[in-house]
Design a protein around this motif. Structure first.
Motif, PDB file in Angstrom:
ATOM      1  N   GLU A   1       0.489  14.399  -3.071  1.00 12.34           N
ATOM      2  CA  GLU A   1       0.005  14.964  -1.804  1.00 12.34           C
ATOM      3  C   GLU A   1       0.709  16.272  -1.477  1.00 12.34           C
ATOM      4  OE1 GLU A   1      -0.215  13.867   2.962  1.00 12.34           O
ATOM      5  OE2 GLU A   1       0.276  12.283   1.529  1.00 12.34           O
TER       6      GLU A   1
ATOM      7  N   VAL B   1      -0.779  19.006  -3.741  1.00  9.05           N
ATOM      8  CA  VAL B   1      -2.138  19.334  -3.323  1.00  9.05           C
ATOM      9  C   VAL B   1      -2.110  20.174  -2.046  1.00  9.05           C
ATOM     10  CG1 VAL B   1      -4.291  18.328  -2.402  1.00  9.05           C
ATOM     11  CG2 VAL B   1      -3.247  17.394  -4.487  1.00  9.05           C
ATOM     12  N   GLY B   2      -1.211  19.857  -1.139  1.00  5.26           N
ATOM     13  CA  GLY B   2      -1.115  20.570   0.130  1.00  5.26           C
ATOM     14  C   GLY B   2      -0.712  22.022   0.004  1.00  5.26           C
ATOM     15  N   GLN B   3      -0.151  22.400  -1.131  1.00  7.35           N
ATOM     16  CA  GLN B   3       0.304  23.777  -1.335  1.00  7.35           C
ATOM     17  C   GLN B   3      -0.643  24.609  -2.203  1.00  7.35           C
ATOM     18  OE1 GLN B   3       3.041  24.989   0.298  1.00  7.35           O
ATOM     19  NE2 GLN B   3       2.961  22.984   1.277  1.00  7.35           N
TER      20      GLN B   3
ATOM     21  N   THR C   1      -3.604  26.911  -3.090  1.00  7.21           N
ATOM     22  CA  THR C   1      -4.391  27.906  -2.360  1.00  7.21           C
ATOM     23  C   THR C   1      -5.746  28.102  -3.035  1.00  7.21           C
ATOM     24  OG1 THR C   1      -3.442  29.713  -3.654  1.00  7.21           O
ATOM     25  CG2 THR C   1      -2.288  29.106  -1.607  1.00  7.21           C
ATOM     26  N   ASP C   2      -6.690  28.640  -2.272  1.00 14.07           N
ATOM     27  CA  ASP C   2      -8.032  28.854  -2.808  1.00 14.07           C
ATOM     28  C   ASP C   2      -8.020  29.737  -4.050  1.00 14.07           C
ATOM     29  OD1 ASP C   2      -9.149  27.273  -0.854  1.00 14.07           O
ATOM     30  OD2 ASP C   2      -9.842  28.949   0.385  1.00 14.07           O
TER      31      ASP C   2
ATOM     32  N   TRP D   1     -11.573  18.436   0.583  1.00 16.71           N
ATOM     33  CA  TRP D   1     -10.583  17.913  -0.367  1.00 16.71           C
ATOM     34  C   TRP D   1      -9.164  17.952   0.166  1.00 16.71           C
ATOM     35  CZ3 TRP D   1      -6.784  21.105  -2.483  1.00 16.71           C
ATOM     36  CH2 TRP D   1      -6.970  22.487  -2.364  1.00 16.71           C
ATOM     37  N   ARG D   2      -8.831  18.937   1.001  1.00 15.00           N
ATOM     38  CA  ARG D   2      -7.457  19.046   1.515  1.00 15.00           C
ATOM     39  C   ARG D   2      -7.093  17.880   2.442  1.00 15.00           C
ATOM     40  NH1 ARG D   2      -8.567  24.599   0.847  1.00 15.00           N
ATOM     41  NH2 ARG D   2      -6.871  25.632  -0.280  1.00 15.00           N
ATOM     42  N   SER D   3      -8.062  17.314   3.121  1.00 12.46           N
ATOM     43  CA  SER D   3      -7.802  16.136   3.954  1.00 12.46           C
ATOM     44  C   SER D   3      -8.191  14.840   3.241  1.00 12.46           C
ATOM     45  CB  SER D   3      -8.541  16.244   5.288  1.00 12.46           C
ATOM     46  OG  SER D   3      -9.942  16.344   5.084  1.00 12.46           O
TER      47      SER D   3
END
Length: 192
Positions: free
Chosen positions: A15, A18-20, A22-23, A78-80
Motif C-alpha cells: 500500500e 502504491v500510494g507513491q 505518480t501518473d 485504483w489509488r483508493s
C-alpha cells in the motif's frame, strides 16, 4: 488468527508503494517480465480481490486465471481501491476458517494454507516490483521472507512457466529478500 503469519506487514508495504506512484510512472517498465507499472497495478487490483475471495472460499468453483497485459484498463479509482482491497484481504485471512480446507484463486485449487503463502508471495514480490520500477525503497519482514523461502525452495532451476523466470544465482551472503527475488527470476540489481 493463524499463527504462521499475518498479511498486514506485506499489505502495508505494498500500500505504501502504491500510494507513491505518480501518473507519469505508469508507463515505466517493471522487473515483472514485459509488464509496465500500469499493467502490474491492474494485476494487483485483481489479485488482492482474488486472494480475499480465496480466504472466504467464495471463489471456489468460479475463479478464473489472471491476465496480465496491456489489453485491460487500470480502474480510475485504483489509488483508493487497492488499499481498500488490501485491508479486506488482511481481514479475511485473519478469520480462522480461512486457513482450513481447500480454496481457489486464479483458476487454481490448493490447500488454503498453501494459497495463503502464494498470496503473500504476490504481495511481497509485486510490492518489490512496483517499488523498484518507481525508485522507491521496499522492505519485507524476516518472518514473511522465511515463509516465502519455504514456499519457493523447490522452484526448479528453469523457473515455473507463467509464474517465475529461471532461478538466478545469488552470493552466499545474500540477504533473504535477494534470495527470494532470485527464486522468482528477479535480480535485486534490476535494471542492471
Amino acid at each position: 488468527m493463524n499463527p504462521e503469519f499475518d498479511f498486514e506487514p506485506a499489505a502495508t508495504a505494498l500500500e505504501t508503494v502504491v500510494g507513491q506512484i505518480t501518473d507519469d510512472q505508469l508507463g515505466a517498465d517493471s522487473p515483472c517480465a514485459e509488464t509496465t507499472v500500469r499493467e502490474l497495478l491492474v494485476h494487483v487490483v485483481d489479485l488482492t480481490e482474488a486472494f480475499r475471495q480465496a480466504a472466504t472460499k467464495e471463489a471456489v468453483g468460479g475463479s478464473i486465471a489472471p491476465t496480465v497485459g496491456g489489453e485491460r484498463a487500470l480502474p480510475g479509482d485504483w489509488r483508493s481501491r487497492i488499499p481498500a482491497q488490501l485491508k479486506a484481504l488482511v481481514g479475511a485471512w485473519r478469520e480462522p476458517d480461512a486457513w482450513d480446507g481447500m480454496t481457489e484463486a486464479g483458476g487454481v485449487s490448493e490447500q488454503a494454507a498453501v494459497m495463503a503463502m502464494i498470496a503473500l508471495d504476490e504481495l511481497v514480490i509485486h510490492g518489490w516490483d512496483l517499488a523498484k520500477a518507481t525508485g522507491q525503497p521496499f522492505t519485507a519482514t524476516a518472518g514473511d521472507l522465511a515463509v516465502l523461502l519455504d514456499l519457493l525452495r523447490a522452484t526448479p532451476p528453469e523457473g515455473t512457466p507463467g509464474l517465475f523466470g529461471p532461478v538466478l544465482p545469488v552470493p552466499a551472503e545474500a540477504c533473504a529478500l535477494d534470495r527470494v527475488l532470485a527464486l522468482t527470476g528477479r535480480s535485486a540489481a534490476w535494471p542492471a
